[in-house]
Structure formats: structure tokens, C-alpha cells
Design a protein around this motif. Structure first.
Motif, short mmCIF file in Angstrom:
data_model
loop_
_atom_site.label_atom_id
_atom_site.label_comp_id
_atom_site.label_asym_id
_atom_site.label_seq_id
_atom_site.Cartn_x
_atom_site.Cartn_y
_atom_site.Cartn_z
N LEU A 52 35.31 40.16 -12.80
CA LEU A 52 33.97 40.90 -13.08
C LEU A 52 34.19 42.24 -12.67
O LEU A 52 34.84 42.82 -11.69
CB LEU A 52 32.83 40.32 -12.00
N ASN A 53 33.56 43.40 -13.58
CA ASN A 53 33.48 44.51 -13.12
C ASN A 53 32.18 45.20 -13.48
O ASN A 53 31.39 45.02 -14.54
CB ASN A 53 34.31 45.38 -14.21
N TYR A 54 31.70 45.77 -12.32
CA TYR A 54 30.24 46.37 -12.22
C TYR A 54 30.66 47.81 -12.19
O TYR A 54 31.32 48.64 -11.53
CB TYR A 54 29.56 45.77 -11.25
N LEU A 55 29.50 48.47 -12.66
CA LEU A 55 29.16 50.06 -12.69
C LEU A 55 28.33 50.31 -11.74
O LEU A 55 26.95 49.93 -11.69
CB LEU A 55 28.97 50.82 -13.96
N LEU A 56 28.47 51.12 -10.62
CA LEU A 56 27.46 51.79 -9.61
C LEU A 56 27.44 53.09 -9.77
O LEU A 56 28.31 53.78 -9.50
CB LEU A 56 27.87 51.29 -8.06
N VAL A 57 26.10 53.68 -9.95
CA VAL A 57 25.83 55.01 -9.91
C VAL A 57 25.09 55.41 -8.68
O VAL A 57 23.83 54.79 -8.64
CB VAL A 57 25.35 55.35 -11.32
N GLY A 58 25.36 56.27 -7.95
CA GLY A 58 24.56 56.92 -6.80
C GLY A 58 23.95 58.18 -7.06
O GLY A 58 24.64 59.05 -7.60
#
Length: 321
Positions: A52-58
Motif C-alpha cells: 500500500l502507498n499513502y500520501l501524507l502532507v503536513g
């Protein structure tokens, strides 16, 4: 993993399935859900078998804010291999020179990747433009995404009674003049967030800041597993609420309950921080970061099933959190 959701996974890992369903429903009602991924950057599957690949933007601003300076300085690709018991936090350099597609008010062209969120207007539309930019660069399509209000994580850290951060070299804050001395130490929310924002005068500059951000997320997961919050329903409710209020998520249509159940085997022992192989370059008196040899196969590994092998072959770019 969505990191914020990963924190809740740790908290709920020992809870019976019935209790998990109740708490997952409470968590799902707390968080904001939006379409953060552009259709071109989204996978067409909803299974959780992995990888699985997730994008996390802070961001220091709440998603949806309309004020100036909508850039984001924290961009993570979270890769979870099949088996869902380990995770790789791939930090994308904020100054990476990329081609950003056209958007309303932006004709398209090359710029630093942290401007894509701004050119998209911030919030949902900004995240979509950023996701498109990353997919065109890497070929990676995402199983979900999250916008994290890092300023909002301050209350989460305080509810955990602080986190343990190990400082390797002296760091002086340009925001508060606080000096962080080398050594492992307990930090409250204000100190921890101040620490991970610093990049000036560090030996590795922004690369060191990326590592510190990765360490903070790992420390939060570690601390959640150590505390007694799992046996304290009031504290658990407060923590779930604080985590939820710090997040806007896109689960790609997967129920939050299913995501929590699938990822509850993750632990901090299985987390690795990864830096994108790259190097700084000044172009027309502007500082950029360029990919080193196309990223040395990193993006191919993230798209496929060979991330553990890539990490073993490239220890220079990998950190045990």
C-alpha cells in the motif's frame, strides 16, 4: 497507514473487535474526509492486501485555509509492504525541482514541489495538484492520503504526556531561541514541533529536518503504545478526538474500521525513514534539490514489492526510527 490513523492503530491494538468497531466509528465521525487525490493519482483498488502507498502532507495551516503561504514543507510517501507489519516513510525534499501541471491561476511549469499545494489553492484542490505532480514524477499511484495539521498535533503530543526525542547535534531554534542539547529527552508538544521545524545550521540542512519529522511520527506511535491511555476511556476519547481534528483524510473508499483492523499489526519497530536520493543545486541563484540518478530506483521499489531489498542495498538513505 495515514500516520494519524497509525497512531490510533497502536492505541486500539489490544481492544476487542467489538470495542474497536465502536471506537473506529467514533474516530470516523471526528475526522474530515475529502477527495484529496486527483483521479490520475489514485489506485483503482480498495483491498488492503498490500503493498500500500499513502500520501501524507503536513502543513502548519488547517486544510481549507485561504490565507497566503499555503506551501507545505512536509511531504511523505508512506509505503506499507504486503503483510502490513512494516512501513517506510519516504520524505520528499521540499525544494525538489519538478514539473507542476497547470491549474487555475498557474500556467504550469517547473518549480519546487512544495509550491504545488499553493498553486492548487491549498486544501483539497492543493492536495490534488500535489498528488498529480508526484504521480507524474514517480509513477506511484496512491491508496489514500491525509492532510495533517502539524500545529494541531501539539495537543496530541501533550495528551501523550510528551514524546521521547533523541537529539544528535545541538539545534538552535530560529523561532524561539530555544537550544536543544544532544541526548535523548522528553519533549512536550510545543518543544517537539519547534524542534522538527528547524533546518538552518544543521549539518544536513533540510535532510536532517526530514529525519527529525520522521522520528517525531515514530516517537508518537511509540509513546502511544507505552501509555495507559488504552485502559483509560476518557483519555482515549480525548486522544482520538485530538488526532481526528488534526486530520483530513482520503481513504479511497475504504471504511476507517477496515483500515484500522488491517494495520493494527504495525509497530514502531517496523518503521524506517527513507530520504530520496538527491543533491542540492543552485540554479539562477535559487536553491533547489535534484534527483540523484533518477532516485536510484527508489520509486520503482515503492511502486512494486522490492522496498525491503532496496532499503538493504541503500543504507545511506535509510534510518531506523
Amino acid at each position: 497507514m495515514l500516520l494519524g490513523a497509525g497512531l490510533v492503530v497502536v492505541l486500539l491494538a489490544a481492544v476487542a473487535v467489538v470495542g474497536l468497531r465502536v471506537l473506529a466509528d467514533r474516530y470516523e465521525r471526528t475526522i474530515t474526509q475529502e477527495q484529496l487525490l486527483d483521479p490520475s493519482a489514485r489506485t483503482d483498488r480498495t483491498d488492503l492486501d498490500g503493498p500500500l502507498n499513502y500520501l501524507l502532507v503536513g502543513s502548519d495551516r488547517r486544510p481549507g485555509d485561504t490565507g497566503p503561504e499555503q506551501r507545505t514543507d512536509t511531504i511523505l510517501i508512506v509505503h506499507v509492504p504486503a503483510g502490513l507489519r512494516e512501513g517506510y516513510l519516504v520524505s520528499v525534499p521540499r525544494d525538489l525541482l519538478v514539473s507542476i501541471p497547470a491549474a487555475a491561476g498557474w500556467p504550469g511549469g517547473e518549480d519546487k514541489i512544495n509550491t504545488a499545494y499553493e498553486y492548487g489553492g491549498g486544501g483539497q484542490s492543493g492536495a490534488q495538484l500535489l498528488s498529480t505532480t508526484l504521480t507524474r514524477l514517480t509513477g506511484i499511484r496512491f491508496d489514500g492520503a491525509a492532510l495533517v495539521d502539524f500545529a494541531g498535533l501539539r495537543s496530541v503530543i501533550d495528551l501523550l504526556d510528551g514524546v521521547e526525542m533523541c537529539v544528535r547535534t545541538e539545534v538552535r531554534s530560529i523561532h524561539t531561541n530555544r537550544v536543544f542539547q544532544p541526548g535523548c529527552q522528553r519533549m512536550d508538544g510545543a518543544a517537539a514541533l519547534d524542534y522538527v521545524r528547524q533546518r538552518y545550521d544543521l549539518p544536513g540542512g533540510d535532510y536532517d529536518r526530514q529525519t527529525h519529522q520522521q522520528q517525531l511520527l515514530g516517537a508518537m506511535l511509540e509513546r502511544a503504545g507505552e501509555t495507559r491511555v488504552r485502559t483509560n476511556p476518557v483519555q482515549m476519547h480525548q486522544l482520538i478526538k485530538a488526532v481526528g481534528e488534526s486530520l483530513t483524510v482520503d481513504t479511497n473508499g475504504v471504511p476507517v474500521e477496515d483500515l484500522l483492523l488491517a494495520l493494527r499489526g504495525l509497530s514502531t519497530d517496523g518503521l524506517r525513514g527513507v530520504q530520496v536520493p538527491s543533491y542540492p543545486q543552485t540554479i539562477d541563484q535559487v536553491s533547489y534539490v535534484l534527483l540523484d540518478n533518477g532516485g536510484e530506483g527508489l520509486f520503482d521499489a515503492v511502486r512494486g514489492t522490492r522496498m525491503p531489498q532496496w532499503a538493504g542495498a541503500h543504507p545511506r538513505w535509510v534510518t531506523q526510527l
